[in-house]
Design a protein around this motif. Structure first.
Motif, PDB file in Angstrom:
ATOM      1  N   ASN A 121      36.267  48.966  52.337  1.00 28.15           N
ATOM      2  CA  ASN A 121      35.706  47.830  51.261  1.00 28.15           C
ATOM      3  C   ASN A 121      37.025  47.890  50.408  1.00 28.15           C
ATOM      4  N   ILE A 122      36.934  46.918  49.046  1.00 24.25           N
ATOM      5  CA  ILE A 122      37.907  46.706  48.397  1.00 24.25           C
ATOM      6  C   ILE A 122      37.897  47.179  47.009  1.00 24.25           C
ATOM      7  N   LEU A 123      39.033  47.510  46.456  1.00 23.86           N
ATOM      8  CA  LEU A 123      39.244  47.569  44.869  1.00 23.86           C
ATOM      9  C   LEU A 123      39.842  46.190  44.654  1.00 23.86           C
ATOM     10  N   TYR A 124      39.031  45.525  43.817  1.00 22.24           N
ATOM     11  CA  TYR A 124      39.919  44.247  43.355  1.00 22.24           C
ATOM     12  C   TYR A 124      40.552  44.298  41.997  1.00 22.24           C
ATOM     13  N   ASP A 125      41.755  43.874  42.172  1.00 20.93           N
ATOM     14  CA  ASP A 125      42.640  43.906  40.794  1.00 20.93           C
ATOM     15  C   ASP A 125      43.414  42.804  40.936  1.00 20.93           C
ATOM     16  N   PRO A 126      43.230  41.861  40.108  1.00 20.57           N
ATOM     17  CA  PRO A 126      43.638  40.293  40.059  1.00 20.57           C
ATOM     18  C   PRO A 126      45.207  40.237  39.740  1.00 20.57           C
ATOM     19  N   SER A 127      45.769  41.391  39.131  1.00 23.41           N
ATOM     20  CA  SER A 127      47.249  41.536  38.709  1.00 23.41           C
ATOM     21  C   SER A 127      48.103  41.322  40.024  1.00 23.41           C
ATOM     22  N   HIS A 128      47.645  41.910  41.235  1.00 25.63           N
ATOM     23  CA  HIS A 128      48.603  42.039  42.365  1.00 25.63           C
ATOM     24  C   HIS A 128      48.691  40.721  42.910  1.00 25.63           C
ATOM     25  N   PHE A 129      47.401  39.810  42.885  1.00 22.50           N
ATOM     26  CA  PHE A 129      47.227  38.378  43.279  1.00 22.50           C
ATOM     27  C   PHE A 129      48.141  37.536  42.367  1.00 22.50           C
ATOM     28  N   VAL A 130      48.458  37.693  41.244  1.00 26.32           N
ATOM     29  CA  VAL A 130      49.029  36.732  40.515  1.00 26.32           C
ATOM     30  C   VAL A 130      50.346  36.886  40.972  1.00 26.32           C
ATOM     31  N   LEU A 131      50.961  38.057  41.110  1.00 31.40           N
ATOM     32  CA  LEU A 131      52.402  38.327  41.658  1.00 31.40           C
ATOM     33  C   LEU A 131      52.880  37.636  42.681  1.00 31.40           C
ATOM     34  N   GLN A 132      51.472  37.877  43.792  1.00 30.44           N
ATOM     35  CA  GLN A 132      51.775  36.969  45.167  1.00 30.44           C
ATOM     36  C   GLN A 132      51.495  35.490  44.934  1.00 30.44           C
ATOM     37  N   GLN A 133      51.027  34.936  43.991  1.00 28.30           N
ATOM     38  CA  GLN A 133      50.540  33.564  43.704  1.00 28.30           C
ATOM     39  C   GLN A 133      49.505  33.527  45.062  1.00 28.30           C
ATOM     40  N   LEU A 134      48.309  34.329  44.796  1.00 27.06           N
ATOM     41  CA  LEU A 134      47.092  34.241  45.621  1.00 27.06           C
ATOM     42  C   LEU A 134      46.177  33.666  44.774  1.00 27.06           C
ATOM     43  N   ASP A 135      45.171  33.153  45.483  1.00 32.77           N
ATOM     44  CA  ASP A 135      44.088  32.502  44.539  1.00 32.77           C
ATOM     45  C   ASP A 135      43.044  33.726  44.366  1.00 32.77           C
ATOM     46  N   TYR A 136      43.155  34.379  43.015  1.00 35.36           N
ATOM     47  CA  TYR A 136      42.216  35.512  42.744  1.00 35.36           C
ATOM     48  C   TYR A 136      40.824  35.296  42.514  1.00 35.36           C
ATOM     49  N   LEU A 137      40.678  34.059  42.075  1.00 33.37           N
ATOM     50  CA  LEU A 137      39.309  33.695  41.944  1.00 33.37           C
ATOM     51  C   LEU A 137      38.577  33.363  43.193  1.00 33.37           C
ATOM     52  N   GLY A 138      39.005  32.363  43.913  1.00 33.24           N
ATOM     53  CA  GLY A 138      38.748  32.318  45.476  1.00 33.24           C
ATOM     54  C   GLY A 138      38.311  33.644  46.185  1.00 33.24           C
ATOM     55  N   PHE A 139      39.284  34.522  45.969  1.00 31.53           N
ATOM     56  CA  PHE A 139      39.020  35.700  46.675  1.00 31.53           C
ATOM     57  C   PHE A 139      37.882  36.453  46.534  1.00 31.53           C
ATOM     58  N   ILE A 140      37.312  36.481  45.224  1.00 31.12           N
ATOM     59  CA  ILE A 140      35.932  37.105  44.824  1.00 31.12           C
ATOM     60  C   ILE A 140      34.915  36.227  45.678  1.00 31.12           C
ATOM     61  N   ASP A 141      34.889  34.871  45.765  1.00 25.09           N
ATOM     62  CA  ASP A 141      33.874  34.213  46.506  1.00 25.09           C
ATOM     63  C   ASP A 141      34.023  34.570  48.024  1.00 25.09           C
ATOM     64  N   ARG A 142      35.153  34.777  48.665  1.00 23.28           N
ATOM     65  CA  ARG A 142      35.316  35.194  50.002  1.00 23.28           C
ATOM     66  C   ARG A 142      35.042  36.538  50.291  1.00 23.28           C
ATOM     67  N   TYR A 143      35.204  37.660  49.359  1.00 22.36           N
ATOM     68  CA  TYR A 143      35.150  38.918  49.659  1.00 22.36           C
ATOM     69  C   TYR A 143      34.288  39.645  48.787  1.00 22.36           C
ATOM     70  N   HIS A 144      33.453  39.002  47.937  1.00 25.74           N
ATOM     71  CA  HIS A 144      32.491  39.715  46.919  1.00 25.74           C
ATOM     72  C   HIS A 144      31.559  40.857  47.785  1.00 25.74           C
ATOM     73  N   ASP A 145      30.945  40.588  48.976  1.00 23.63           N
ATOM     74  CA  ASP A 145      30.268  41.514  49.521  1.00 23.63           C
ATOM     75  C   ASP A 145      31.056  42.908  49.738  1.00 23.63           C
ATOM     76  N   ARG A 146      32.510  42.930  50.002  1.00 17.49           N
ATOM     77  CA  ARG A 146      33.161  43.840  50.128  1.00 17.49           C
ATOM     78  C   ARG A 146      34.046  44.585  48.799  1.00 17.49           C
ATOM     79  N   ILE A 147      33.534  43.939  47.736  1.00 19.29           N
ATOM     80  CA  ILE A 147      34.168  44.546  46.372  1.00 19.29           C
ATOM     81  C   ILE A 147      33.468  45.519  45.920  1.00 19.29           C
ATOM     82  N   LYS A 148      34.095  46.755  45.910  1.00 19.53           N
ATOM     83  CA  LYS A 148      33.240  48.094  45.524  1.00 19.53           C
ATOM     84  C   LYS A 148      33.593  48.623  44.054  1.00 19.53           C
ATOM     85  N   ALA A 149      34.950  48.340  43.736  1.00 16.88           N
ATOM     86  CA  ALA A 149      35.584  48.870  42.613  1.00 16.88           C
ATOM     87  C   ALA A 149      36.375  47.700  41.821  1.00 16.88           C
ATOM     88  N   PHE A 150      36.892  47.901  40.796  1.00 18.13           N
ATOM     89  CA  PHE A 150      37.429  46.646  39.775  1.00 18.13           C
ATOM     90  C   PHE A 150      38.362  47.386  38.855  1.00 18.13           C
TER      91      PHE A 150
END
Length: 350
Positions: free
Chosen positions: A213-242
């Motif tokens: 599963n996933i630890l969600y940390d948006p800071s690493h997505f900002v540095l990669q210029q990745l859609d960190y809000l869309g990430f939650i929509d796509r992978y929310h069932d695997r997000i187990k830590a924040f």
């Protein structure tokens, strides 16, 4: 709806050899005084926990949790980032990563890996004894030097890398399954699982293992210029830590995503204290609440400017102000009414 819990704080960046930061009891009193309700414990730090003993003794785990509870704190997770990193290390990084392991396995990659695997399995058992749900970790990296396709990668090389990573992690994941605990991989540059696509490749290689599963940390997505809000929509069932961590990305003519070998303060992408960066936490907390995430919102303080004590003091209220209490009501309930079938049909004009 399930409710997100917090505020909590990851202790790793605050532990040091001076009071009150040198012992679990005293640092727990300090963070409790700031308003935190939970602590994420770095499982590699003997000042916080004896992981070997925690895997063996329920009495020790009960005593550890009790000491925290006396200070108004819950243990949120046992973090295993350093041990997880050592499950998969490319030989080019052997000397650098030796520092993550006991001195007796330095210069001995196979023994160091065996130690790391054993540590991960013990973290699963200890987490069960403590009544926890997930273990944050890093997956390690065999392929990070291949992240940019130059020189051209031979066909099948990346697939072989994920197969090897899965081979190393599958026995660990099975122990986590036996103990009812999730591994929450922090999706992070420098790791083989650094974005959604690489996580999916790993998930496929471990046959969709339920404990991967996933630890969600948006800071690493900002540095990669990745859609960190869309990430939650796509992978929310695997997000187990924040991890609640802020960041900013301000490219210029000299440097961009890759950093240009600059120090943190000179990079285009920089970690910041909560509220000082660009992360839209209002939307993040809204989305996690919408999808029923009931884990902890854990501050991970990393900032290239602000003092850690200021960041920690500000972080507790920042998280508390963003936690949403789910409503059991619809805002327009007052305007509703019961109608019989006849009224429904008349309303529809039939």
């Amino acid at each position: 709806m399930k409710e997100l819990r917090g505020p909590a704080i990851f202790l790793a960046q605050f532990m040091r050899d001076e009071p009150p930061y040198d012992r679990l009891d005293t640092i727990a009193e300090w963070v409790a005084s700031l308003g935190y309700k939970g602590i994420q414990i770095p499982s590699n730090d003997a000042r916080c926990i004896d992981l070997d003993l925690a895997a063996e003794s329920q009495d020790y785990c009960d005593e550890l949790a009790g000491r925290c509870a006396e200070r108004g704190l819950a243990i949120t997770e046992l973090a295993t980032h350093l041990q997880g990193q050592l499950v998969a290390v490319h030989p080019a990084y052997d000397e650098l990563f030796d520092a993550f392991a006991p001195v007796e396995v330095h210069g001995k990659p196979a023994e160091r890996q065996a130690w790391a695997v054993d540590q991960m399995k013990k973290a699963a058992i200890a987490s069960r004894r403590l009544g926890l749900k997930a273990v944050p970790s890093f997956p390690g990296a065999l392929m990070w030097h291949l992240v940019y396709p130059w020189p051209q990668r031979p066909a099948g090389l990346v697939e072989a890398g994920f197969a090897e990573l899965a081979k190393r992690w599958r026995p660990i994941l099975d122990v986590f399954e036996d103990n009812g605990i999730d591994v929450a991989y922090e999706i992070h540059p420098g790791e083989d699982l650094h974005d959604g696509a690489s996580f999916e490749a790993f998930l496929d290689a471990v046959d969709e293992h339920p404990r991967a599963n996933i630890l969600y940390d948006p800071s690493h997505f900002v540095l990669q210029q990745l859609d960190y809000l869309g990430f939650i929509d796509r992978y929310h069932d695997r997000i187990k830590a924040f991890h609640v961590k802020d960041a900013e990305f301000r490219p210029d003519a000299r440097t961009g995503v890759y950093g240009g070998y600059r120090g943190w303060a000179e990079r285009a992408g920089r970690f910041r204290s909560l509220g000082d960066g660009q992360v839209d936490f209002r939307q993040i907390f809204s989305k996690l609440t919408h999808y029923g995430f009931d884990g902890w919102a854990v501050l991970e303080w990393e900032c290239c400017f602000k003092h850690p004590e200021q960041g920690a003091a500000e972080g507790a209220s920042f998280i508390a102000d963003h936690i949403i209490r789910p409503t059991p009501y619809a805002f327009d309930d007052f305007a509703g009414g019961n109608v019989d079938e006849g009224k429904i049909n008349r309303t529809l004009g039939i």
